[in-house]
Enzyme design. Structure first.
Site, short mmCIF file in Angstrom:
data_model
loop_
_atom_site.label_atom_id
_atom_site.label_comp_id
_atom_site.label_asym_id
_atom_site.label_seq_id
_atom_site.Cartn_x
_atom_site.Cartn_y
_atom_site.Cartn_z
N GLY A 296 28.22 53.02 37.96
CA GLY A 296 28.88 53.97 38.85
C GLY A 296 30.36 54.07 38.52
N GLY B 170 37.35 55.74 42.44
CA GLY B 170 38.76 56.05 42.25
C GLY B 170 39.54 54.96 41.56
N ASP C 4 37.34 50.54 54.77
CA ASP C 4 36.45 51.52 54.13
C ASP C 4 34.99 51.12 54.33
OD1 ASP C 4 36.05 53.90 52.85
OD2 ASP C 4 36.26 53.10 50.83
#
Length: 607
Positions: free
Chosen positions: A309, A312, A427
Site C-alpha cells: 500500500g 501520505g 487518526d
C-alpha cells in the site's frame, strides 16, 4: 523511476525531466526525486511521479496535489486535486512552512470557513456550496460568518477550513486548479533572457545559495587562467603585471576560502539531522527495536518486490526476516525536513507494548533513507471487512465484530492510560485498524500521533489533523472545547457506527435520503424504540448491534465533556444485557452536554 522521462539521462543529470509525455517540464528550481540530484533543485521544490505517470507536489500536512502546469516566467504552479475535490484537501493545507503562497485569490485577506451539511439545501447565495462534498439530499456549504447570519436548524457542522483567502471558495471550480506562486528563488531575469537558472558555483542548495543565469559563464574553468595570463603578458607595464598577480592571488584565495566554507557548512548541515537522530535512537536502545541498514531493508523486502500500500508518509512493502517471520516495511518519503516526524513515530512506537497495538520490530536511519519495520498482519485492515459493498463482512459475524470493537477500545485505552506519557492517535478509522490471522485488531499508523504529558492540561495544535468524517468538532474550532484524548473517543465512535451499519456514515447511494447520514438515522430509531434492521435472525445479534450503536452515539457527543473516557467505553462494551441508556442528541450543539463519567482532565502536548 517508472514514467520518468529519459531526457535527464546522460552526462548532464540536471536536464529537463518529465513524469510523462504530456507532463509539465521539470527544471530548476524544481527537481524530480530519485532521478535528478539534489543540486538540481531548490529546497522545498521536490516533485515525484505517481504510478499513473502524473507529476505530484507534496505540501506540508500531507497534502498531495497533481501538477498540471508550471509557469517559470510568472513563477506560478497550477495544481489539481487527484480526486477533483479541492475543498477536501484545504482543511489540511498549511503553506506556512513551504516556499509557496496563494495567488489569484485573497483580495480581501484571509478568513476561516466552517463546513455545514444541510438538508434541505439552503438558498442563500452568500453560502458557498461545495458540490463534491455533498451527498444525497444533503448539501455541504462553506460558511464565513462575517456579514450575514446563518440558520443552523437544518444543518450539522462537519469540519472547517482555516486561514485561506476570503474569496478562495467564492465561485471556485473545485474540479479545476489551485494556483500558487513562489518568490524565492527568483529566476525571472534568466527566464526573460531565455537562459537556464541554477545555483552559483561554490555554493550548495542545502545552504539556500544564491542563483545565477548559467549560460552567463561561457568561459570554462580550465581556460580562465589562460585568458588572464594572456592579458597580463600583453601589458607593457610591470606595475600592472604585479597588480594583476596580486588581484589574481586574492581572487584565488577568496574562491578557495568560499568553497571550503560552503563545503564545510553543507557537510555540517547534511549530517546534523542524522547525528540528532542517532543520538535520539541511542537513548532508546534499552527498548530493543532492531536497527537495520538500508541494504538490510532491500534484502528484507527482496528489493521492494511486493507493495502492500501507499500513503501520505510512505510506501509499505511486504518482507520477511526469516522463512517464518514476516514483516511490513514502511519506507518513508524522501524529505527535506529535519527528521521530527521520524523521531516522533519511532519514539512513540518504542513505548508501546500491547496486544491491540501494532508492534514496531525495527527501523532504518541510513543517511536520508528512513524506514519503519512492523509486524505483518495477514488479514489487512478492518475497512475491507465492514463496508456493505464487500462480502467479507459476512464472514466476521456480530460476535466477532463485538470482540474487534472491544479490542480496539482496549488498545486506545492503553495509549491514553497505559504508558508513562499519554499518546493521542488523532487518526482512528477502519483503514488504520489491522487484523491478525485470528482477526484480533491492532491499532496502526502513528504518523499523526501526539506524545503528551499526563500532568499538564492542554494540547496545543497549529492545524487540524486527521481524516474528514472522523475528526472531532473541537479539533476544528476551540468553541466546542479544548483538544484532549476525548478527540480520539469521537473518532472511535464514528468508526463504531460504521461497523454497525456496514457502510460509510455519509452515503449517497442509499435510496432513503433520511438514511444518508447514518448516525442520525440510528439515533432517531433508538429514540423511537425501533429495531436497527440488521441482517440477522438472531435476537442476540440485535442486542449486540444496539449496544455498539449506543456506545458509538455516546462517543460522538458534540462537546468533549459529554463523551466517556476509553476506560468507560471498555466497561460499556464488556457489559451484559440491555442496560445502556440512550445518550443525549449528539447532533444538537445548542444543548449542554450530560457528563457520563468524572474522568475529564484535559492534557497537554509534551514539547
Amino acid at each position: 523511476m517508472k514514467g520518468s522521462s529519459t531526457a535527464a539521462a546522460g552526462r548532464d543529470a540536471c536536464k529537463v525531466a518529465r513524469c510523462g509525455h504530456k507532463g509539465p517540464a521539470i527544471r530548476f528550481p524544481f527537481r524530480l526525486n530519485f532521478l535528478q540530484p539534489e543540486h538540481c533543485g531548490y529546497p522545498g521544490f521536490t516533485l515525484t511521479c505517481n504510478p499513473n505517470n502524473q507529476t505530484v507536489l507534496r505540501l506540508p500536512s500531507s497534502v498531495n496535489l497533481l501538477v498540471k502546469k508550471i509557469d517559470y516566467k510568472l513563477q506560478t504552479i497550477h495544481l489539481q486535486d487527484p480526486n477533483s475535490c479541492l475543498p477536501k484537501q484545504l482543511p489540511n493545507l498549511n503553506l506556512s512552512n513551504s516556499p509557496f503562497a496563494f495567488t489569484g485569490y485573497g483580495n480581501y485577506g484571509y478568513s476561516n470557513f466552517s463546513l455545514f451539511n444541510c438538508s434541505p439545501p439552503e438558498r442563500n447565495p452568500a453560502y458557498y456550496s461545495v458540490p463534491c462534498l455533498s451527498v444525497g439530499g444533503y448539501r455541504v456549504y462553506a460558511i464565513n460568518y462575517n456579514g450575514f447570519s446563518f440558520d443552523f436548524t437544518s444543518c450539522v457542522k462537519i469540519g472547517g477550513i482555516s486561514l485561506v483567502p476570503y474569496d478562495l471558495l467564492d465561485g471556485i471550480d473545485h474540479q479545476k486548479r489551485l494556483h500558487l506562486n513562489w518568490s524565492e528563488p527568483s529566476c525571472r531575469v534568466c527566464e526573460a533572457q531565455g537562459k537556464m537558472c541554477g545555483f552559483k558555483k561554490y555554493t550548495s542548495p542545502v545552504t539556500v545559495a544564491a542563483t545565477q543565469c548559467l549560460e552567463a559563464l561561457d568561459i570554462p574553468k580550465d581556460n580562465l587562467f589562460k585568458y588572464i595570463f594572456a592579458y597580463i603578458v600583453t601589458s607593457a607595464s610591470k606595475k600592472l603585471i604585479l597588480i594583476a598577480v596580486l588581484v589574481l592571488g586574492a581572487i584565488f584565495l577568496a574562491l578557495i576560502g568560499t568553497a571550503l566554507y560552503y563545503a564545510h557548512a553543507s557537510h555540517t548541515r547534511r549530517n546534523e539531522d542524522q547525528i540528532r537522530i542517532d543520538n535520539y535512537l541511542e537513548d532508546y536502545k534499552a527498548l530493543k527495536p532492531t536497527r537495520y541498514s538500508f541494504a538490510d531493508i532491500k534484502k528484507i523486502t527482496k528489493k521492494f518486490k511486493n507493495k502492500l500500500g501507499e500513503g501520505g508518509y510512505g510506501t509499505v512493502f511486504e518482507g520477511n526476516l526469516s522463512s517464518e517471520v514476516f514483516v511490513a516495511v514502511k519506507v518513508l518519503n524522501d524529505s527535506t525536513g529535519n527528521g521530527d516526524e521520524f523521531i516522533n513515530e519511532v519514539g512513540t512506537m518504542a513505548r508501546i507494548h500491547h496486544v491491540n497495538v501494532v508492534r514496531l520490530v525495527g527501523f532504518c536511519a541510513d543517511g536520508m533513507r528512513r524506514a519503519l519495520v512492523y509486524e505483518f498482519l495477514p488479514n489487512d485492515s478492518l475497512e475491507k471487512f465492514i463496508f456493505s459493498d464487500n462480502q467479507n463482512r459476512n464472514t466476521l459475524g456480530w460476535e466477532k465484530l463485538q470482540d474487534i470493537a472491544l479490542g480496539i477500545a482496549k488498545g486506545v485505552e492503553y495509549l491514553h492510560q497505559g504508558c508513562d506519557r499519554r499518546i493521542l492517535h488523532f487518526d482512528i478509522k477502519p483503514h488504520n485498524i489491522l487484523l491478525d490471522h485470528n482477526f484480533n485488531p491492532k491499532v496502526a499508523d502513528f504518523g499523526l500521533a501526539k506524545l503528551c504529558s499526563k500532568e499538564q492540561s492542554m494540547v496545543s495544535m497549529t492545524a487540524a489533523r486527521g481524516t474528514m468524517g472522523y475528526i472531532a468538532p473541537e479539533v476544528f474550532s476551540r468553541n466546542f472545547g479544548n483538544v484532549s484524548y476525548k478527540s480520539d473517543v469521537y473518532s472511535f465512535g464514528m468508526m463504531l457506527l460504521e461497523m454497525v451499519g456496514g457502510r460509510k456514515n455519509i452515503d449517497a447511494t442509499v435510496q432513503d435520503t433520511s438514511q444518508a447520514y447514518f448516525p442520525e438515522w440510528v439515533y432517531n430509531r433508538l429514540c423511537e424504540g425501533e429495531e436497527l434492521r440488521i441482517k440477522s435472525e438472531e435476537e442476540e445479534h440485535g442486542l449486540i448491534a444496539k449496544r455498539l450503536a449506543v456506545v458509538g452515539l455516546w462517543c460522538i457527543q458534540w462537546y468533549p465533556m459529554g463523551r466517556p473516557s476509553m476506560k468507560t467505553v471498555v466497561q460499556m462494551l464488556e457489559g451484559k444485557g440491555d442496560t445502556l441508556s440512550i445518550p443525549p442528541n449528539p447532533f444538537d450543539s445548542t444543548k449542554p452536554a450530560r457528563v457520563l463519567d468524572n474522568e475529564l482532565p484535559i492534557i497537554s502536548e509534551a514539547e
